[in-house]
Design an enzyme around this catalytic site. Structure first.
Site, PDB file in Angstrom:
ATOM      1  N   LYS A 111      67.688  -3.531  26.469  1.00  0.00           N
ATOM      2  CA  LYS A 111      67.095  -4.608  27.263  1.00  0.00           C
ATOM      3  C   LYS A 111      67.816  -4.782  28.588  1.00  0.00           C
ATOM      4  CE  LYS A 111      64.999  -7.372  23.602  1.00  0.00           C
ATOM      5  NZ  LYS A 111      65.043  -8.609  22.830  1.00  0.00           N
TER       6      LYS A 111
ATOM      7  N   LYS B  15      58.118   1.578  19.346  1.00  0.00           N
ATOM      8  CA  LYS B  15      57.806   0.527  18.360  1.00  0.00           C
ATOM      9  C   LYS B  15      56.827  -0.512  18.928  1.00  0.00           C
ATOM     10  CE  LYS B  15      61.280  -3.018  19.006  1.00  0.00           C
ATOM     11  NZ  LYS B  15      62.345  -3.867  18.555  1.00  0.00           N
TER      12      LYS B  15
ATOM     13  N   LYS C 190      56.401  -7.185  21.174  1.00  0.00           N
ATOM     14  CA  LYS C 190      55.763  -8.168  22.050  1.00  0.00           C
ATOM     15  C   LYS C 190      56.306  -8.071  23.469  1.00  0.00           C
ATOM     16  CE  LYS C 190      58.505 -11.162  19.142  1.00  0.00           C
ATOM     17  NZ  LYS C 190      58.450 -12.025  18.000  1.00  0.00           N
TER      18      LYS C 190
HETATM   19  P1  TYM Z   1      62.006 -10.401  16.182  1.00  0.00           P
HETATM   20  O1  TYM Z   1      61.591 -11.812  16.462  1.00  0.00           O
HETATM   21  O2  TYM Z   1      61.967  -9.428  17.305  1.00  0.00           O
HETATM   22  O3  TYM Z   1      61.133  -9.791  15.013  1.00  0.00           O
HETATM   23  C1  TYM Z   1      60.934 -10.460  13.763  1.00  0.00           C
HETATM   24  C2  TYM Z   1      60.950  -9.443  12.630  1.00  0.00           C
HETATM   25  O4  TYM Z   1      59.954  -8.443  12.843  1.00  0.00           O
HETATM   26  C3  TYM Z   1      60.537  -7.146  12.708  1.00  0.00           C
HETATM   27  N1  TYM Z   1      59.819  -6.215  13.623  1.00  0.00           N
HETATM   28  C4  TYM Z   1      59.287  -5.056  13.245  1.00  0.00           C
HETATM   29  N2  TYM Z   1      59.235  -4.426  12.067  1.00  0.00           N
HETATM   30  C5  TYM Z   1      58.579  -3.238  12.012  1.00  0.00           C
HETATM   31  N3  TYM Z   1      57.965  -2.664  13.096  1.00  0.00           N
HETATM   32  C6  TYM Z   1      57.995  -3.265  14.306  1.00  0.00           C
HETATM   33  N4  TYM Z   1      57.383  -2.710  15.344  1.00  0.00           N
HETATM   34  C7  TYM Z   1      58.679  -4.512  14.426  1.00  0.00           C
HETATM   35  N5  TYM Z   1      58.892  -5.364  15.457  1.00  0.00           N
HETATM   36  C8  TYM Z   1      59.594  -6.409  14.948  1.00  0.00           C
HETATM   37  C9  TYM Z   1      61.988  -7.327  13.127  1.00  0.00           C
HETATM   38  O5  TYM Z   1      62.807  -6.307  12.601  1.00  0.00           O
HETATM   39  C10 TYM Z   1      62.303  -8.689  12.555  1.00  0.00           C
HETATM   40  O6  TYM Z   1      62.679  -8.588  11.197  1.00  0.00           O
HETATM   41  N6  TYM Z   1      66.992 -10.708  16.152  1.00  0.00           N
HETATM   42  C11 TYM Z   1      65.801 -10.973  15.374  1.00  0.00           C
HETATM   43  C12 TYM Z   1      65.619 -12.440  15.016  1.00  0.00           C
HETATM   44  C13 TYM Z   1      66.744 -13.070  14.246  1.00  0.00           C
HETATM   45  C14 TYM Z   1      67.081 -12.826  12.882  1.00  0.00           C
HETATM   46  C15 TYM Z   1      68.167 -13.723  12.607  1.00  0.00           C
HETATM   47  C16 TYM Z   1      66.615 -11.966  11.913  1.00  0.00           C
HETATM   48  C17 TYM Z   1      67.581 -14.030  14.727  1.00  0.00           C
HETATM   49  N7  TYM Z   1      68.438 -14.427  13.726  1.00  0.00           N
HETATM   50  C18 TYM Z   1      68.762 -13.752  11.353  1.00  0.00           C
HETATM   51  C19 TYM Z   1      67.211 -12.009  10.660  1.00  0.00           C
HETATM   52  C20 TYM Z   1      68.284 -12.879  10.388  1.00  0.00           C
HETATM   53  C21 TYM Z   1      64.600 -10.579  16.214  1.00  0.00           C
HETATM   54  O7  TYM Z   1      64.660 -10.542  17.420  1.00  0.00           O
HETATM   55  O8  TYM Z   1      63.461 -10.405  15.499  1.00  0.00           O
END
Ligand code: TYM
Length: 332
Positions: free
Chosen positions: A114, A197, A200
């Site tokens: 990023k 991947k 968003k």
């Molecule tokens: P975030 O908000 O980007 O995404 C939420 C969840 O969706 C999964 N994900 C995917 N899985 C498969 N294929 C894809 N293309 C794809 N895009 C997103 C992500 O792996 C995630 O599980 N850092 C985290 C948010 C977070 C978090 C936490 C997660 C903050 N604190 C504590 C677990 C525990 C994030 O940005 O997810």
């Protein structure tokens, strides 16, 4: 025997979650409610690492809650809450920052990706310390399992390292969590650019299937998904990334194995296959979207549910934070 704890989080960074979020993570959130003590968090503080608009932040946080409930998170069984309502996340986040090496944080690939895209002036310090706040999210609840997609693996590893380090320096304080990452579906790709991947922030708008998009629009997107050379519907991620991604999506939502889908389309072309994928996806998402739209009609009900969730979350978070401060020798 007490139930195993589950914690996960999702950022409220768009009006709709996408199919990658759902197949990679949210579906497992729903399944893990059974037989576990689950905490699910809308991580609005994490979303602040990117430029945000206050009206959108509010709208998207409520839309996130509505979608989570619509897709099966039951606020009576799971603790569903908004991160900023539980102040202990920031408090433990600071402690995590103080035990993380600068080099260690610099190796986080999501930060590197990023920040290299945005340049150092528009990259915020919060984006750099983001994984330490994420570690705090997890460790505050003494989570055993963290259901996430493949892209979060490195952050979970860091969380485990930080917990182990803290426990060995200051005494047993945190449960060491494990990532719960499925083999199939842990990475859903963009359907226009099937080697990247679904995302968003970086995806192409036609390549991202949104839960809240209309059935017509999602049908159109899937019918115009990028396919590969040849005409055989066969799972081969190297040679046929587009078809393999669509097979993964179909299988995840229809429950059919990949090989039985391949058999069904033996001798048929990509067009028939894409129409079938569109139907599976659209019919699967239809009731979720309808329910989420209904829930969004009563914002005050959603706000009440979230504040009840935060009150439950605070009890556990406060206990862990007290223990952490005590073990650090902070006079309370
Ligand atoms: P975030 O908000 O980007 O995404 C939420 C969840 O969706 C999964 N994900 C995917 N899985 C498969 N294929 C894809 N293309 C794809 N895009 C997103 C992500 O792996 C995630 O599980 N850092 C985290 C948010 C977070 C978090 C936490 C997660 C903050 N604190 C504590 C677990 C525990 C994030 O940005 O997810």
């Amino acid at each position: 025997m007490s139930l195993k704890r589950v914690l996960s989080g999702i950022q409220p960074t768009s009006d709709s979650f996408h199919l990658g979020n759902y197949v990679g993570a949210l579906r497992q959130w729903v399944a893990l409610q059974e037989g576990h003590d689950a905490y699910y968090c809308i991580v609005d503080l994490h979303a602040l690492t990117m430029e945000t608009d206050p009206a959108l932040m509010r709208k998207r946080t409520l839309a996130s809650a509505a979608q989570l409930i619509a897709l099966g998170i039951d606020p009576n069984r799971s603790t569903l809450f908004v991160q900023s309502q539980v102040a202990q996340h920031n408090q433990l986040g600071w402690i995590m920052e103080c035990i993380t090496g600068f080099g260690e944080a610099s190796r986080m690939t999501q930060f590197k990706d990023k920040s290299s895209k945005n340049g150092s002036d528009s990259t915020k310090v919060g984006l750099f310390t983001y994984p330490m706040l994420q570690a705090a999210d997890i460790l505050l609840y003494q989570a055993d399992l963290v259901p996430v997609g493949e892209d979060q693996r490195q952050h979970i590893e860091l969380t485990r390292d930080l917990a182990t380090r803290f426990n060995s320096r200051y005494g047993q304080t945190f449960q060491i969590p494990e990532g719960f990452i499925l083999k199939a579906g842990a990475k859903i790709n963009d359907i226009q650019e099937p080697t990247a991947k679904m995302s968003k922030s970086s995806g192409t708008s036609n390549g991202v299937i949104e839960l809240m998009d209309t059935p017509e629009s999602n049908t159109k997107k899937i019918k115009s998904a990028v396919t590969d050379t040849g005409r055989e519907v066969r799972f081969d991620e190297k040679e046929k990334p587009g078809i393999s991604n669509l097979l993964t999506i179909h299988s995840a939502l229809s429950g059919q194995t990949i090989s039985s889908i391949e058999k069904d389309f033996d001798g048929k072309g990509y067009g028939d296959f894409k129409s079938a994928v569109a139907e599976v996806v659209v019919e699967y998402l239809r009731p979720i979207r309808t329910r989420a739209l209904e829930l969004l009609e009563d914002e005050s009900h959603l706000i009440t549910l979230l504040s009840q969730g935060a009150a439950k979350a605070r009890v556990v978070a406060a206990q862990t934070l007290d223990e952490t401060y005590k073990n650090l020798g902070l006079v309370q």
